[in-house]
Write an enzyme that holds these catalytic residues in place. Structure first.
Site, PDB file in Angstrom:
ATOM      1  N   ARG A   1       0.853  -1.182   0.000  1.00 34.25           N
ATOM      2  CA  ARG A   1       0.000   0.000   0.000  1.00 34.25           C
ATOM      3  C   ARG A   1       0.891   1.235   0.000  1.00 34.25           C
ATOM      4  O   ARG A   1       1.912   1.277   0.700  1.00 34.25           O
ATOM      5  CB  ARG A   1      -0.914   0.046   1.233  1.00 34.25           C
ATOM      6  CG  ARG A   1      -2.131  -0.867   1.147  1.00 34.25           C
ATOM      7  CD  ARG A   1      -3.142  -0.430   0.078  1.00 34.25           C
ATOM      8  NE  ARG A   1      -4.303  -1.297   0.014  1.00 34.25           N
ATOM      9  CZ  ARG A   1      -4.431  -2.368  -0.767  1.00 34.25           C
ATOM     10  NH1 ARG A   1      -3.440  -2.714  -1.573  1.00 34.25           N
ATOM     11  NH2 ARG A   1      -5.534  -3.074  -0.758  1.00 34.25           N
TER      12      ARG A   1
ATOM     13  N   GLU B   1      -2.412   7.569  -4.769  1.00 35.86           N
ATOM     14  CA  GLU B   1      -2.770   6.956  -6.060  1.00 35.86           C
ATOM     15  C   GLU B   1      -4.232   7.107  -6.418  1.00 35.86           C
ATOM     16  O   GLU B   1      -4.587   7.072  -7.604  1.00 35.86           O
ATOM     17  CB  GLU B   1      -2.407   5.457  -6.052  1.00 35.86           C
ATOM     18  CG  GLU B   1      -3.249   4.618  -5.093  1.00 35.86           C
ATOM     19  CD  GLU B   1      -2.883   3.125  -5.152  1.00 35.86           C
ATOM     20  OE1 GLU B   1      -1.693   2.805  -5.042  1.00 35.86           O
ATOM     21  OE2 GLU B   1      -3.805   2.305  -5.309  1.00 35.86           O
TER      22      GLU B   1
ATOM     23  N   HIS C   1      -0.687  -0.055  -9.682  1.00 38.88           N
ATOM     24  CA  HIS C   1      -1.396  -1.013  -8.812  1.00 38.88           C
ATOM     25  C   HIS C   1      -1.938  -2.200  -9.623  1.00 38.88           C
ATOM     26  O   HIS C   1      -3.147  -2.445  -9.678  1.00 38.88           O
ATOM     27  CB  HIS C   1      -2.539  -0.310  -8.064  1.00 38.88           C
ATOM     28  CG  HIS C   1      -2.874  -0.978  -6.759  1.00 38.88           C
ATOM     29  ND1 HIS C   1      -3.286  -0.277  -5.648  1.00 38.88           N
ATOM     30  CD2 HIS C   1      -2.880  -2.285  -6.388  1.00 38.88           C
ATOM     31  CE1 HIS C   1      -3.528  -1.121  -4.660  1.00 38.88           C
ATOM     32  NE2 HIS C   1      -3.293  -2.347  -5.079  1.00 38.88           N
TER      33      HIS C   1
HETATM   34  N1  LIG Z   1      -0.504  -4.484  -5.300  1.00 38.47           N
HETATM   35  C1  LIG Z   1      -1.533  -5.315  -5.293  1.00 38.47           C
HETATM   36  O1  LIG Z   1      -2.133  -5.564  -6.346  1.00 38.47           O
HETATM   37  C2  LIG Z   1      -1.951  -6.004  -4.012  1.00 38.47           C
HETATM   38  C3  LIG Z   1      -2.800  -7.115  -4.081  1.00 38.47           C
HETATM   39  C4  LIG Z   1      -3.153  -7.775  -2.899  1.00 38.47           C
HETATM   40  C5  LIG Z   1      -2.690  -7.306  -1.667  1.00 38.47           C
HETATM   41  N2  LIG Z   1      -1.890  -6.199  -1.641  1.00 38.47           N
HETATM   42  C6  LIG Z   1      -1.367  -5.705  -0.346  1.00 38.47           C
HETATM   43  O2  LIG Z   1      -0.531  -6.706   0.197  1.00 38.47           O
HETATM   44  C7  LIG Z   1      -0.700  -6.697   1.621  1.00 38.47           C
HETATM   45  C8  LIG Z   1      -0.292  -8.055   2.160  1.00 38.47           C
HETATM   46  O3  LIG Z   1      -1.215  -9.026   1.701  1.00 38.47           O
HETATM   47  P1  LIG Z   1      -1.263 -10.489   2.343  1.00 38.47           P
HETATM   48  O4  LIG Z   1      -2.337 -11.221   1.626  1.00 38.47           O
HETATM   49  O5  LIG Z   1       0.099 -11.072   2.373  1.00 38.47           O
HETATM   50  O6  LIG Z   1      -1.736 -10.128   3.828  1.00 38.47           O
HETATM   51  P2  LIG Z   1      -1.616 -11.026   5.127  1.00 38.47           P
HETATM   52  O7  LIG Z   1      -2.649 -10.512   6.063  1.00 38.47           O
HETATM   53  O8  LIG Z   1      -1.612 -12.477   4.771  1.00 38.47           O
HETATM   54  O9  LIG Z   1      -0.164 -10.657   5.692  1.00 38.47           O
HETATM   55  C9  LIG Z   1       0.187  -9.418   6.201  1.00 38.47           C
HETATM   56  C10 LIG Z   1       1.324  -9.618   7.185  1.00 38.47           C
HETATM   57  O10 LIG Z   1       1.783  -8.351   7.633  1.00 38.47           O
HETATM   58  C11 LIG Z   1       2.085  -8.484   9.012  1.00 38.47           C
HETATM   59  N3  LIG Z   1       2.188  -7.221   9.702  1.00 38.47           N
HETATM   60  C12 LIG Z   1       1.229  -6.532  10.369  1.00 38.47           C
HETATM   61  N4  LIG Z   1       1.769  -5.435  10.944  1.00 38.47           N
HETATM   62  C13 LIG Z   1       3.084  -5.435  10.623  1.00 38.47           C
HETATM   63  C14 LIG Z   1       4.173  -4.574  10.931  1.00 38.47           C
HETATM   64  N5  LIG Z   1       4.030  -3.493  11.718  1.00 38.47           N
HETATM   65  N6  LIG Z   1       5.403  -4.869  10.443  1.00 38.47           N
HETATM   66  C15 LIG Z   1       5.577  -5.979   9.681  1.00 38.47           C
HETATM   67  N7  LIG Z   1       4.594  -6.831   9.373  1.00 38.47           N
HETATM   68  C16 LIG Z   1       3.355  -6.573   9.824  1.00 38.47           C
HETATM   69  C17 LIG Z   1       0.976  -9.382   9.542  1.00 38.47           C
HETATM   70  O11 LIG Z   1       1.311  -9.976  10.793  1.00 38.47           O
HETATM   71  C18 LIG Z   1       0.892 -10.423   8.427  1.00 38.47           C
HETATM   72  O12 LIG Z   1       1.767 -11.510   8.654  1.00 38.47           O
HETATM   73  C19 LIG Z   1      -2.194  -6.350   1.809  1.00 38.47           C
HETATM   74  O13 LIG Z   1      -2.404  -5.731   3.052  1.00 38.47           O
HETATM   75  C20 LIG Z   1      -2.461  -5.410   0.678  1.00 38.47           C
HETATM   76  O14 LIG Z   1      -2.320  -4.088   1.142  1.00 38.47           O
HETATM   77  C21 LIG Z   1      -1.513  -5.548  -2.775  1.00 38.47           C
END
Ligand SMILES: NC(=O)c1ccc[n+]([C@@H]2O[C@H](COP(=O)([O-])OP(=O)(O)OC[C@H]3O[C@@H](n4cnc5c(N)ncnc54)[C@H](O)[C@@H]3O)[C@@H](O)[C@H]2O)c1
Length: 356
Positions: A238, A267, A299
């Site tokens: 994000r 964005e 994105h």
């Molecule tokens: N660019 C894209 O097209 C796209 C698509 C899907 C998801 N995303 C982004 O990817 C992110 C991750 O997705 P995911 O499915 O792996 O989520 P997820 O919930 O499986 O994993 C997120 C991880 O981040 C950790 N976390 C929370 N706070 C933290 C901190 N302060 N420091 C470090 N780690 C921390 C959580 O414990 C968890 O393990 C989503 O939140 C979303 O914003 C982007």
């Protein structure tokens, strides 16, 4: 049941229409109205008559938007994405609105895109592509670094972070991670450490944590200063995780070696639309696009055929769970039986208290 879909692109229409037609228990009962514009306080009135709205990453569901939706008769909010930083979940819960996301739609798609960004930026294939089209076969300025043996730091080891770790291990990289909620899956690939230690050792830092109050600007002037000189930073998570002005300063000082972004802090004003004929007033975004060692995409990390199919299918399943009052495993708010939804049952990293 009427479903109003906001920020609808042609590909959303194809996949959502197909998923609704294939839904076994509601089928043709779902009438979908597609709106190409975002959901905001200016457009919320267009949800009139709908019982549910379907939104994406740049729709804003603030307290006033949610209150308006509720007074229009909307009872369910379906996010066709994983992140939900754009939804005021506290207000949604108070209003008794059902909110569900699609937590896992091909995490591999996003992880693979992050790897594509690393290698494009590292080996300058985007610049080579343009040069060769002009018959310029010079290699000056295209020098990269061999990834084998380099250290990769992963911030956030959920579904995407672990998928990224698995691929980068295949490149022969040493993997470090930081996550307040360690994931046993990651331990197969590398070791957990503090954010400070990760930043000081990693040649490539990739962000895979959600945008939450504690992670907002997790990459800022201070943490950029901790990074190894000339390291590369990749953000497919994000935009708000990075303080854009601080990252521009680090690039200008040549402290940061390269930046690859699929997401950008502001964005929502630009992404998913063609602004090529307009004057873009966001000077930070424009400055970023002028660096030779910065790559910005709009994105698109999720954007594969497989992921679109999974997103549409899960979105319609979330809707039918709501319609039938069934337990929905993707529910993001705790509602009572009277309010019409089942309690939340989420995994380790998806527990609601972490997110709000
Ligand atoms: N660019 C894209 O097209 C796209 C698509 C899907 C998801 N995303 C982004 O990817 C992110 C991750 O997705 P995911 O499915 O792996 O989520 P997820 O919930 O499986 O994993 C997120 C991880 O981040 C950790 N976390 C929370 N706070 C933290 C901190 N302060 N420091 C470090 N780690 C921390 C959580 O414990 C968890 O393990 C989503 O939140 C979303 O914003 C982007």
């Amino acid at each position: 049941m009427k479903l109003a879909v906001f920020s609808a692109k042609p590909y959303d229409k194809v996949y959502l229409t197909q998923a609704a037609e294939l839904a076994p228990d509601t089928g043709s009962n779902i009438e979908i109205i597609y709106h190409e514009f975002v959901l905001s306080s200016e457009t919320v009135s267009l949800a009139a008559g709908a019982s549910a709205v379907c939104v994406f990453v740049n729709d804003t569901l603030t307290e006033d938007v949610l209150t308006s939706l509720h007074s229009l008769g909307v009872r369910a909010i379906l996010l066709r994405c994983a992140g939900y930083n754009n939804v005021d979940l506290k207000t949604a819960s108070q209003l008794g609105l059902f909110v569900a996301n699609v937590p896992a739609y091909s995490p591999e798609a996003v992880a693979e895109f992050a790897v594509a960004l690393v290698q494009t930026l590292n080996r300058n294939t985007h610049r080579a592509y343009n040069r060769v089209r002009e018959a310029n076969f010079a290699l000056d300025g295209l020098l990269g670094r061999t990834l084998h043996g380099k250290t990769v730091g992963i911030i956030g080891t959920g579904k995407i972070g672990v998928a990224f770790a698995r691929i980068m291990q295949g490149f022969g990289c040493e993997l470090l991670a930081h996550d307040p909620f360690p994931n046993p899956e990651f331990k197969k690939y590398g070791e957990y450490t503090t954010l400070e230690n990760l930043l000081s050792r990693a040649d490539v830092v990739s962000l895979h944590c959600p945008l939450l109050p504690p992670t907002r600007h997790i990459i800022n002037e201070s943490t950029l200063g901790m990074m190894k000189k000339n390291a590369m930073l990749v953000n497919t998570s994000r935009g708000g995780l990075i303080d854009t002005k601080a990252v521009i300063a680090a690039l200008k000082k040549q402290q940061l070696g390269g930046l690859a972004l699929d997401v950008y802090e502001h964005e929502s004003a630009f992404f998913y639309n063609d602004h090529s004929g307009t004057i873009i007033e966001d000077d930070d975004l424009m400055r970023l696009t002028t660096f030779h060692n910065v790559l910005v995409c709009g994105h698109q990390a999720f954007f594969t055929e497989e992921a679109l199919g999974e997103i549409a299918g899960a979105t319609i399943r979330n809707l039918t769970d709501f319609v039938h009052g069934r337990e929905c495993q993707n529910s993001l708010v705790q509602l009572t039986k009277e309010q019409g939804a089942a309690p939340i049952t989420r995994g380790r990293s998806d527990t609601i208290p972490i997110r709000i």
